[in-house]
Design an enzyme around this catalytic site. Sequence first.
Site, PDB file in Angstrom:
ATOM      1  N   VAL A  50       0.830  -1.216   0.000  1.00  0.00           N
ATOM      2  CA  VAL A  50       0.000   0.000   0.000  1.00  0.00           C
ATOM      3  C   VAL A  50       0.860   1.260   0.000  1.00  0.00           C
ATOM      4  O   VAL A  50       0.646   2.158  -0.829  1.00  0.00           O
ATOM      5  CB  VAL A  50      -0.989  -0.017   1.184  1.00  0.00           C
ATOM      6  CG1 VAL A  50      -1.745   1.315   1.271  1.00  0.00           C
ATOM      7  CG2 VAL A  50      -1.975  -1.175   1.033  1.00  0.00           C
ATOM      8  N   ALA A  76     -12.018  -0.139   3.131  1.00  0.00           N
ATOM      9  CA  ALA A  76     -10.938   0.373   2.281  1.00  0.00           C
ATOM     10  C   ALA A  76     -10.603  -0.593   1.148  1.00  0.00           C
ATOM     11  O   ALA A  76     -10.283  -0.179   0.036  1.00  0.00           O
ATOM     12  CB  ALA A  76      -9.694   0.653   3.115  1.00  0.00           C
ATOM     13  N   ALA A  90      -5.446  -0.103   8.326  1.00  0.00           N
ATOM     14  CA  ALA A  90      -4.717  -1.367   8.472  1.00  0.00           C
ATOM     15  C   ALA A  90      -5.488  -2.322   9.379  1.00  0.00           C
ATOM     16  O   ALA A  90      -6.280  -3.144   8.902  1.00  0.00           O
ATOM     17  CB  ALA A  90      -3.313  -1.104   9.000  1.00  0.00           C
ATOM     18  N   ARG A  91      -5.289  -2.237  10.687  1.00  0.00           N
ATOM     19  CA  ARG A  91      -5.984  -3.069  11.657  1.00  0.00           C
ATOM     20  C   ARG A  91      -6.324  -2.225  12.874  1.00  0.00           C
ATOM     21  O   ARG A  91      -5.503  -1.456  13.367  1.00  0.00           O
ATOM     22  CB  ARG A  91      -5.125  -4.268  12.076  1.00  0.00           C
ATOM     23  CG  ARG A  91      -5.014  -5.353  11.019  1.00  0.00           C
ATOM     24  CD  ARG A  91      -6.343  -6.076  10.807  1.00  0.00           C
ATOM     25  NE  ARG A  91      -6.272  -7.156   9.839  1.00  0.00           N
ATOM     26  CZ  ARG A  91      -6.556  -7.043   8.545  1.00  0.00           C
ATOM     27  NH1 ARG A  91      -6.898  -5.854   8.054  1.00  0.00           N
ATOM     28  NH2 ARG A  91      -6.503  -8.088   7.743  1.00  0.00           N
ATOM     29  N   HIS A 143     -14.752  -0.657   7.700  1.00  0.00           N
ATOM     30  CA  HIS A 143     -13.752  -1.598   7.172  1.00  0.00           C
ATOM     31  C   HIS A 143     -14.005  -1.852   5.686  1.00  0.00           C
ATOM     32  O   HIS A 143     -14.171  -2.998   5.242  1.00  0.00           O
ATOM     33  CB  HIS A 143     -13.782  -2.919   7.945  1.00  0.00           C
ATOM     34  CG  HIS A 143     -12.490  -3.689   7.825  1.00  0.00           C
ATOM     35  ND1 HIS A 143     -11.984  -4.469   8.841  1.00  0.00           N
ATOM     36  CD2 HIS A 143     -11.595  -3.811   6.805  1.00  0.00           C
ATOM     37  CE1 HIS A 143     -10.856  -5.040   8.455  1.00  0.00           C
ATOM     38  NE2 HIS A 143     -10.595  -4.646   7.222  1.00  0.00           N
ATOM     39  N   ASP A 192     -10.896   3.371   9.388  1.00  0.00           N
ATOM     40  CA  ASP A 192     -11.663   2.381   8.639  1.00  0.00           C
ATOM     41  C   ASP A 192     -11.729   1.052   9.376  1.00  0.00           C
ATOM     42  O   ASP A 192     -12.485   0.172   8.983  1.00  0.00           O
ATOM     43  CB  ASP A 192     -11.031   2.182   7.253  1.00  0.00           C
ATOM     44  CG  ASP A 192     -11.822   1.238   6.378  1.00  0.00           C
ATOM     45  OD1 ASP A 192     -13.025   1.512   6.154  1.00  0.00           O
ATOM     46  OD2 ASP A 192     -11.270   0.219   5.926  1.00  0.00           O
ATOM     47  N   GLU A 224     -15.194  -5.390  15.635  1.00  0.00           N
ATOM     48  CA  GLU A 224     -15.968  -5.250  14.402  1.00  0.00           C
ATOM     49  C   GLU A 224     -16.986  -6.381  14.303  1.00  0.00           C
ATOM     50  O   GLU A 224     -16.627  -7.532  14.517  1.00  0.00           O
ATOM     51  CB  GLU A 224     -15.036  -5.269  13.184  1.00  0.00           C
ATOM     52  CG  GLU A 224     -14.060  -4.102  13.153  1.00  0.00           C
ATOM     53  CD  GLU A 224     -13.126  -4.126  11.955  1.00  0.00           C
ATOM     54  OE1 GLU A 224     -13.190  -5.090  11.157  1.00  0.00           O
ATOM     55  OE2 GLU A 224     -12.332  -3.181  11.802  1.00  0.00           O
TER      56      GLU A 224
END
Length: 313
Positions: A155, A281, A230-231, A279, A255, A260
């Site tokens: 990325v 992206a 990312a996380r 989430h 994001d 989650e």
Amino acid sequence: MKVLFHFNASTALMDWLRGRVPPDWQLLCCPENDAHAFESQWPDTQVLWHVLKPVTGERIAANPSLRLVQKIGVGVNTIDLEAAVQHKVAVCNMPGVNSRAVAEMAMSLMLMAARRLNQIPLQLRQGQWPIAEHTQAQLFELHGKTVGLVGTGHVPRLLAPMLQALGVRVLSHSRHPPADWHVPVLPLDDLLAQSDLVSLHIPLTPQTQALFNTERFSRFKHGAILVNTARGELVDETALGQALDSGQLSMACLDVFAQEPMPPGHPLLMRPEVIATPHMAWLTQDMFQRALDLAIDNTRRMASGLELLHRVA
């Protein structure tokens, strides 16, 4: 061959997909939030195309027919790799398959933050045309700013030149930068002290969990913006809220989250200085078509006894 795609895929995507798989495959699609449907479809499934719903050791052990877990994406932290090895289930991922989508989303979040596009369009719909003076004072251009990229993988390789094309000074941090990486690499605290925006692009590991905590946020340039595609577990969310309260951070663009789906009324969702997305992206139809072509290829390889692509377990 029984293949289970564990995702709430659109009708259009499934129509496209069914036109590409061999006619003798039994291809099923199960939404991630439908536990009953999954339990009914799981027995005798030989290949799982996995997105985000955790693949636990118990789930692997319950299906002796399972031969392959194909991650649609990169991160395999949602798969019990030890259980997969124990039960002789192959696990593969897809390095780089969603990198362009994530890079574009990270850029989009930065641009949204620069123009406060989480707030101003909503105010307009509520009948407010003039932009409040305190909001005007927060608007900026990316040109001339410094963006720190935490990570130097797929990325950042795409995102760095996008930012540089806008006149952004790009810095990076990595413990092991590749030889052909041409962006300045700094110690993490030095990068944080110099960056107007910090974008996270590292995997979740025991070493990176809650890496961005109270101590780390104190190292940020005052008023900086955090972007995380990312996380979620990279960030201590309580510490993030405190950093926003104090003004140490002026905004967070998130994001991903520690839990989650997020529970209703999550404190971060209530904050006007937080841009939050679910989430997504990685989620584009272009990405899915690339990924599912690879999933079909690996499933064919497994059925034919050929070497699998990008095997991690």
